[in-house]
Design a protein around this motif. Structure first.
Motif, PDB file in Angstrom:
ATOM      1  N   PRO A  51       1.123  -1.057  -0.140  1.00 39.70           N
ATOM      2  CA  PRO A  51      -0.736   0.133  -0.364  1.00 39.70           C
ATOM      3  C   PRO A  51       1.020   1.452  -0.121  1.00 39.70           C
ATOM      4  O   PRO A  51       1.647   1.762   0.579  1.00 39.70           O
ATOM      5  N   SER A  52       0.710   2.405  -0.457  1.00 38.78           N
ATOM      6  CA  SER A  52       1.009   3.353  -0.624  1.00 38.78           C
ATOM      7  C   SER A  52      -0.111   4.745  -0.247  1.00 38.78           C
ATOM      8  O   SER A  52      -0.970   4.305  -1.105  1.00 38.78           O
ATOM      9  N   GLY A  53       0.600   5.880   0.032  1.00 39.36           N
ATOM     10  CA  GLY A  53      -0.546   7.137  -0.132  1.00 39.36           C
ATOM     11  C   GLY A  53      -1.363   7.091   1.488  1.00 39.36           C
ATOM     12  O   GLY A  53      -1.480   5.911   1.620  1.00 39.36           O
ATOM     13  N   PRO A  54      -1.515   8.269   1.423  1.00 36.31           N
ATOM     14  CA  PRO A  54      -3.187   8.428   2.404  1.00 36.31           C
ATOM     15  C   PRO A  54      -4.360   7.319   2.460  1.00 36.31           C
ATOM     16  O   PRO A  54      -4.144   6.894   1.440  1.00 36.31           O
ATOM     17  N   PRO A  55      -4.895   6.780   3.509  1.00 38.60           N
ATOM     18  CA  PRO A  55      -4.598   7.151   5.261  1.00 38.60           C
ATOM     19  C   PRO A  55      -3.366   6.845   5.654  1.00 38.60           C
ATOM     20  O   PRO A  55      -2.713   5.442   5.742  1.00 38.60           O
ATOM     21  N   TRP A  56      -2.580   7.168   6.014  1.00 33.05           N
ATOM     22  CA  TRP A  56      -1.124   6.442   7.524  1.00 33.05           C
ATOM     23  C   TRP A  56      -1.420   6.187   8.592  1.00 33.05           C
ATOM     24  O   TRP A  56      -2.560   7.493   9.236  1.00 33.05           O
ATOM     25  N   ARG A  57      -1.239   5.606   9.471  1.00 31.93           N
ATOM     26  CA  ARG A  57      -1.534   5.110  10.713  1.00 31.93           C
ATOM     27  C   ARG A  57      -0.009   5.158  11.417  1.00 31.93           C
ATOM     28  O   ARG A  57       0.598   4.073  11.122  1.00 31.93           O
ATOM     29  N   ARG A  58       0.180   5.707  12.860  1.00 30.96           N
ATOM     30  CA  ARG A  58       0.995   5.333  13.854  1.00 30.96           C
ATOM     31  C   ARG A  58       0.622   4.683  13.753  1.00 30.96           C
ATOM     32  O   ARG A  58       0.512   3.066  13.927  1.00 30.96           O
ATOM     33  N   TRP A  59       2.293   3.374  14.302  1.00 30.22           N
ATOM     34  CA  TRP A  59       2.665   1.673  14.735  1.00 30.22           C
ATOM     35  C   TRP A  59       2.003   1.723  16.082  1.00 30.22           C
ATOM     36  O   TRP A  59       1.180   0.544  15.723  1.00 30.22           O
ATOM     37  N   SER A  60       1.380   3.062  16.794  1.00 32.03           N
ATOM     38  CA  SER A  60       1.243   2.891  18.083  1.00 32.03           C
ATOM     39  C   SER A  60      -0.421   2.477  17.970  1.00 32.03           C
ATOM     40  O   SER A  60      -1.173   2.150  18.527  1.00 32.03           O
ATOM     41  N   GLU A  61      -0.851   3.327  16.541  1.00 37.65           N
ATOM     42  CA  GLU A  61      -2.144   2.503  16.641  1.00 37.65           C
ATOM     43  C   GLU A  61      -3.020   1.632  15.347  1.00 37.65           C
ATOM     44  O   GLU A  61      -3.854   1.552  14.959  1.00 37.65           O
ATOM     45  N   ILE A  62      -1.781   0.595  15.576  1.00 34.25           N
ATOM     46  CA  ILE A  62      -1.828  -0.265  14.529  1.00 34.25           C
ATOM     47  C   ILE A  62      -1.541  -1.154  15.087  1.00 34.25           C
ATOM     48  O   ILE A  62      -0.882  -1.701  16.323  1.00 34.25           O
ATOM     49  N   SER A  63      -2.884  -2.636  15.282  1.00 35.45           N
ATOM     50  CA  SER A  63      -2.473  -3.800  16.330  1.00 35.45           C
ATOM     51  C   SER A  63      -1.903  -4.953  15.375  1.00 35.45           C
ATOM     52  O   SER A  63      -1.405  -5.112  14.175  1.00 35.45           O
ATOM     53  N   PRO A  64      -1.448  -5.339  16.581  1.00 36.01           N
ATOM     54  CA  PRO A  64       0.131  -6.925  15.177  1.00 36.01           C
ATOM     55  C   PRO A  64      -0.563  -7.590  14.457  1.00 36.01           C
ATOM     56  O   PRO A  64      -0.372  -8.096  13.305  1.00 36.01           O
ATOM     57  N   GLU A  65      -1.511  -7.439  14.360  1.00 37.29           N
ATOM     58  CA  GLU A  65      -2.294  -8.305  13.399  1.00 37.29           C
ATOM     59  C   GLU A  65      -3.005  -7.704  12.079  1.00 37.29           C
ATOM     60  O   GLU A  65      -2.917  -8.777  10.416  1.00 37.29           O
ATOM     61  N   GLU A  66      -2.669  -6.594  12.282  1.00 35.05           N
ATOM     62  CA  GLU A  66      -3.398  -5.942  10.864  1.00 35.05           C
ATOM     63  C   GLU A  66      -1.236  -5.525  10.151  1.00 35.05           C
ATOM     64  O   GLU A  66      -1.769  -5.105   8.859  1.00 35.05           O
TER      65      GLU A  66
END
Length: 351
Positions: A51-66
């Motif tokens: 994937p590239s471009g927005p939306p971007w999410r910080r690592w702290s907002e992402i689950s390990p599964e995602e």
């Protein structure tokens, strides 16, 4: 051959293009130069599966599964959750587009794409691509996956065989300024990550020769010393087999298909870009000789002298971390600890 067009109005946006493998240097930052090199060769394109471009999410907002669903197994600053399949091509192969004036953000000497797509279709004004040419980045145009489609897709010629790849032109390691070729820094950075992942934390021994200045210092720095070192060697089509076989082999990656050459037996293959591999495979032949006779060992002619680097080789750290974070082996405790410790000081030796 493929021509890409606008999904909005169907206007042709590119010259006819042939697909090639995505370069290891696709997302490399290689230093500050007034004129950066062009990433893609004329008449070629490559597809980024991530994937590239927005939306971007910080690592702290992402689950390990995602994160693992995106093929990322170790912390990164942020992940894109945009569309997959952005298309890279040389700026000279773009057609019928215009710059979007309010999206021309850059860091220093050009456009860096931080404001999103900065090129629009001339016919319908739909944002279709991002031109990047800022000084630390490769010059490239990225077509937006959702804004373009193939409007002509003719069958391409069969991919070159390995004999043809090996007979091709290699990529010189040194540029005219005396600096290391950034493509070499990128492909060695990617290969270094794969060597660590395959090492199981044991030392790796690199023989004297063209591989030594590229890998030996980095591997000795990143892996603990000790007995039982596993061997690393160059292998590939046209090279004689060695006995005993190395534990790991640096092999060519096909420039068109991305296929990795497979060594015989239980040797683990670690790919290098084909143009770099070809130069390394021919390196022992690069001895300067006079027209007749010979010169003493270590003496070279001066018409002209070979290019020599003016600084020690350093693998591309950003490519190393990008590659290592996407290898499942980075979840092993020893390698995860090394990854996180090194990310805290990314410019430390050997990078």
């Amino acid at each position: 051959m493929t021509i890409f067009g606008c999904t909005g109005c169907g206007a042709e946006l590119t010259a006819p293009l042939t697909r090639v493998a995505l370069p290891d240097s696709a997302h490399q930052k290689h230093g500050y130069h007034a004129t950066a090199p062009v990433l893609m060769g004329p008449g070629t394109y490559a597809v980024d599966p991530a994937p590239s471009g927005p939306p971007w999410r910080r690592w702290s907002e992402i689950s390990p599964e995602e994160a693992e669903a995106q093929g990322v197994h170790a912390p990164v600053c942020a992940l894109s959750f945009g569309a997959q399949g952005a298309v890279a091509l040389a700026p000279g192969d773009l057609r019928n587009t215009a710059v979007i004036p309010d999206r021309c953000g850059g860091h220093c000497c050009g456009l860096d794409g931080s404001d999103g797509p900065n090129l629009a279709c001339l016919r319908c004004a739909r944002p279709v691509a991002t031109r990047i040419d800022d000084c630390p980045l490769w010059q490239v145009v990225w077509l937006e996956a959702r804004a373009v489609r193939r409007i002509r897709d003719e069958p391409e010629a069969p991919a070159a065989g390995w004999d043809e790849v090996v007979a091709g032109e290699g990529s010189a390691p040194i540029d005219l300024s005396g600096g290391w070729n950034p493509r070499w820094e990128a492909t060695v950075g990617a290969a270094l990550a794969r060597l660590l992942a395959a090492s199981d934390g044991t030392p790796l021994a690199v023989p004297d020769g063209p591989l030594a200045p590229l890998f030996r210092r980095a591997l000795d720095t990143l892996l603990p010393p000790g007995p039982g070192a596993r061997t690393v060697a160059l292998a590939g089509p046209g090279l004689p087999a060695t006995a005993p076989s190395p534990d790991l082999a640096l092999v060519p990656r096909h420039p068109g298909t991305g296929e990795v050459w497979r060594p015989p037996g239980g040797t683990i293959p670690v790919p290098l870009e084909a143009a770099v591999w070809v130069w390394l495979a021919r390196a022992p032949e690069r001895v300067l000789l006079p027209v007749t006779g010979g010169l003493p060992e270590g003496v070279e002619r001066d018409d002209p002298l070979p290019l020599r680097p003016w600084y020690r080789f350093r693998p591309a750290g950003d490519v190393f971390f990008h590659t290592l974070a996407r290898l499942p082996e980075v979840r092993r405790p020893w390698l995860r600890a090394l990854y996180e410790e090194r990310r805290e000081r990314p410019w430390a030796d050997p990078f």
